[in-house]
Enzyme design. Structure first.
Site, PDB file in Angstrom:
ATOM      1  N   LYS A  13      15.147  36.915  64.208  1.00  0.00           N
ATOM      2  CA  LYS A  13      14.811  37.002  65.641  1.00  0.00           C
ATOM      3  C   LYS A  13      16.071  37.037  66.510  1.00  0.00           C
ATOM      4  O   LYS A  13      16.176  37.855  67.407  1.00  0.00           O
ATOM      5  CB  LYS A  13      13.956  35.798  66.093  1.00  0.00           C
ATOM      6  CG  LYS A  13      12.564  35.759  65.504  1.00  0.00           C
ATOM      7  CD  LYS A  13      11.691  34.766  66.249  1.00  0.00           C
ATOM      8  CE  LYS A  13      12.193  33.330  66.199  1.00  0.00           C
ATOM      9  NZ  LYS A  13      12.233  32.748  64.851  1.00  0.00           N
ATOM     10  N   ARG A  86       5.240  28.802  70.304  1.00  0.00           N
ATOM     11  CA  ARG A  86       5.384  28.378  68.908  1.00  0.00           C
ATOM     12  C   ARG A  86       4.048  27.846  68.370  1.00  0.00           C
ATOM     13  O   ARG A  86       3.964  27.463  67.219  1.00  0.00           O
ATOM     14  CB  ARG A  86       6.388  27.259  68.900  1.00  0.00           C
ATOM     15  CG  ARG A  86       7.560  27.143  67.948  1.00  0.00           C
ATOM     16  CD  ARG A  86       8.398  28.180  67.569  1.00  0.00           C
ATOM     17  NE  ARG A  86       9.465  27.755  66.682  1.00  0.00           N
ATOM     18  CZ  ARG A  86      10.743  28.010  66.909  1.00  0.00           C
ATOM     19  NH1 ARG A  86      11.121  28.620  67.977  1.00  0.00           N
ATOM     20  NH2 ARG A  86      11.637  27.658  66.017  1.00  0.00           N
ATOM     21  N   ARG A 120      23.088  30.880  56.212  1.00  0.00           N
ATOM     22  CA  ARG A 120      23.412  31.447  57.529  1.00  0.00           C
ATOM     23  C   ARG A 120      24.609  30.757  58.171  1.00  0.00           C
ATOM     24  O   ARG A 120      24.767  29.546  58.099  1.00  0.00           O
ATOM     25  CB  ARG A 120      22.171  31.275  58.426  1.00  0.00           C
ATOM     26  CG  ARG A 120      22.321  31.822  59.809  1.00  0.00           C
ATOM     27  CD  ARG A 120      20.981  32.080  60.433  1.00  0.00           C
ATOM     28  NE  ARG A 120      20.248  30.852  60.778  1.00  0.00           N
ATOM     29  CZ  ARG A 120      19.115  30.864  61.450  1.00  0.00           C
ATOM     30  NH1 ARG A 120      18.563  31.995  61.828  1.00  0.00           N
ATOM     31  NH2 ARG A 120      18.497  29.724  61.722  1.00  0.00           N
ATOM     32  N   ARG A 150      24.366  25.889  61.631  1.00  0.00           N
ATOM     33  CA  ARG A 150      23.469  25.124  62.501  1.00  0.00           C
ATOM     34  C   ARG A 150      23.050  23.844  61.794  1.00  0.00           C
ATOM     35  O   ARG A 150      22.771  23.855  60.605  1.00  0.00           O
ATOM     36  CB  ARG A 150      22.217  25.960  62.807  1.00  0.00           C
ATOM     37  CG  ARG A 150      22.222  26.575  64.177  1.00  0.00           C
ATOM     38  CD  ARG A 150      21.074  27.515  64.368  1.00  0.00           C
ATOM     39  NE  ARG A 150      19.770  26.872  64.267  1.00  0.00           N
ATOM     40  CZ  ARG A 150      18.638  27.458  64.644  1.00  0.00           C
ATOM     41  NH1 ARG A 150      18.639  28.671  65.138  1.00  0.00           N
ATOM     42  NH2 ARG A 150      17.483  26.822  64.526  1.00  0.00           N
ATOM     43  N   ARG A 161      10.706  23.223  58.642  1.00  0.00           N
ATOM     44  CA  ARG A 161      10.577  24.267  59.678  1.00  0.00           C
ATOM     45  C   ARG A 161       9.650  25.386  59.210  1.00  0.00           C
ATOM     46  O   ARG A 161       8.855  25.909  59.988  1.00  0.00           O
ATOM     47  CB  ARG A 161      11.967  24.837  60.025  1.00  0.00           C
ATOM     48  CG  ARG A 161      12.781  23.877  60.887  1.00  0.00           C
ATOM     49  CD  ARG A 161      14.254  24.215  60.890  1.00  0.00           C
ATOM     50  NE  ARG A 161      14.572  25.463  61.531  1.00  0.00           N
ATOM     51  CZ  ARG A 161      15.695  26.158  61.287  1.00  0.00           C
ATOM     52  NH1 ARG A 161      16.573  25.722  60.394  1.00  0.00           N
ATOM     53  NH2 ARG A 161      15.924  27.269  61.929  1.00  0.00           N
TER      54      ARG A 161
HETATM   55  P1  AMP Z   1      14.982  28.136  66.949  1.00  0.00           P
HETATM   56  O1  AMP Z   1      16.382  28.296  67.404  1.00  0.00           O
HETATM   57  O2  AMP Z   1      14.014  29.054  67.678  1.00  0.00           O
HETATM   58  O3  AMP Z   1      14.840  28.216  65.454  1.00  0.00           O
HETATM   59  O4  AMP Z   1      14.528  26.649  67.356  1.00  0.00           O
HETATM   60  C1  AMP Z   1      15.173  25.513  66.832  1.00  0.00           C
HETATM   61  C2  AMP Z   1      14.279  24.300  66.995  1.00  0.00           C
HETATM   62  O5  AMP Z   1      14.039  24.072  68.396  1.00  0.00           O
HETATM   63  C3  AMP Z   1      12.890  24.438  66.379  1.00  0.00           C
HETATM   64  O6  AMP Z   1      12.899  24.131  65.000  1.00  0.00           O
HETATM   65  C4  AMP Z   1      12.105  23.423  67.202  1.00  0.00           C
HETATM   66  O7  AMP Z   1      12.377  22.100  66.780  1.00  0.00           O
HETATM   67  C5  AMP Z   1      12.711  23.583  68.599  1.00  0.00           C
HETATM   68  N1  AMP Z   1      11.952  24.596  69.372  1.00  0.00           N
HETATM   69  C6  AMP Z   1      12.371  25.846  69.728  1.00  0.00           C
HETATM   70  N2  AMP Z   1      11.408  26.482  70.414  1.00  0.00           N
HETATM   71  C7  AMP Z   1      10.365  25.631  70.506  1.00  0.00           C
HETATM   72  C8  AMP Z   1       9.060  25.710  71.076  1.00  0.00           C
HETATM   73  N3  AMP Z   1       8.613  26.826  71.677  1.00  0.00           N
HETATM   74  N4  AMP Z   1       8.253  24.616  70.970  1.00  0.00           N
HETATM   75  C9  AMP Z   1       8.675  23.502  70.381  1.00  0.00           C
HETATM   76  N5  AMP Z   1       9.872  23.359  69.784  1.00  0.00           N
HETATM   77  C10 AMP Z   1      10.708  24.418  69.842  1.00  0.00           C
END
Ligand code: AMP
Length: 208
Positions: A13, A86, A120, A150, A161
């Protein structure tokens, strides 16, 4: 044109979002990036978000929806949401304050995802790499900054996740399909360039 970018962790993404934003002039809004910036800045939201992110769980809906609502009050059109919604609750909330035209779903096999995320490496400029293609390099080919991993890209958190994605996020595929807004790209083992080629085919129909 307002887009939701959907896909499991590691589906690509972030990489595709950068390219889409550049080519189609969309504002990229990533809830993950917003949380990470808050964690770095030591804000109250950051402190709250960290415990959920470290456990591979979703940050509570009230907090996340408020953040996105605030962002969309500033950016009223031509945006791409990356990592939001999400779950179905967030998608229903989003429909109350936004008009989504398309959900672009990046589909990748679970087995590949684990391998991709664990290898990654990220750069602050937004680029991401996989250790297998770095040949030992530790800096970004684009801007020269030091790469980092990360904190939540470790095997324990990744498992949680992916589980969270499969249980809570994947129902959004049906949600947007019912609305007639879903476009799925079966990424399989495609390179990021090949995936972007498919993305262009979909988006060129919408964005002139
Ligand atoms: P990402 O960078 O999109 O993989 O997001 C990293 C982490 O942020 C996720 O594993 C969640 O813990 C939190 N997170 C990101 N977007 C959301 C969302 N829309 N709702 C809840 N938690 C989120």
């Amino acid at each position: 044109m307002n887009i939701v970018l959907l896909g499991a962790p590691g589906a690509g993404k972030g990489t595709q979002a950068g390219r889409i934003a550049e080519k189609y002039g969309l504002t990229h809004i990533s809830t993950g990036d917003i949380f990470r910036a808050n964690i770095k800045g030591g804000t109250e939201i950051g402190k709250l978000a960290k415990s959920y992110i470290d456990a591979g769980k979703l940050v509570p809906d009230e907090v996340t929806c408020e953040i996105v609502k605030g962002k969309l009050a500033e950016v009223s059109a031509n945006y791409m949401l990356d990592g939001f919604p999400r779950n179905v609750f967030q998608a229903e909330e989003l429909d109350k304050f936004a008009k989504i035209d398309l959900c672009l779903n990046l589909a990748v096999d679970d087995k590949l995802l684990m391998e991709r995320i664990c290898g990654r490496r990220m750069c602050a400029c937004g680029e991401s790499y996989h250790v297998s293609t770095l040949n030992g390099a530790t800096t970004c080919k684009k801007c020269g900054k030091e790469l980092y991993r990360r904190e939540d890209d470790n095997p324990e958190t990744v498992g949680a996740r992916l589980d969270t994605y499969n249980k809570q996020t994947s129902p959004l595929i049906g949600f947007y399909e019912k609305q007639g807004k879903l476009a799925t790209i079966d990424c399989g083992a495609m390179t990021p360039e090949q995936v972007f080629g498919c993305v262009e085919k979909v988006l060129d129909k919408y964005i002139k």
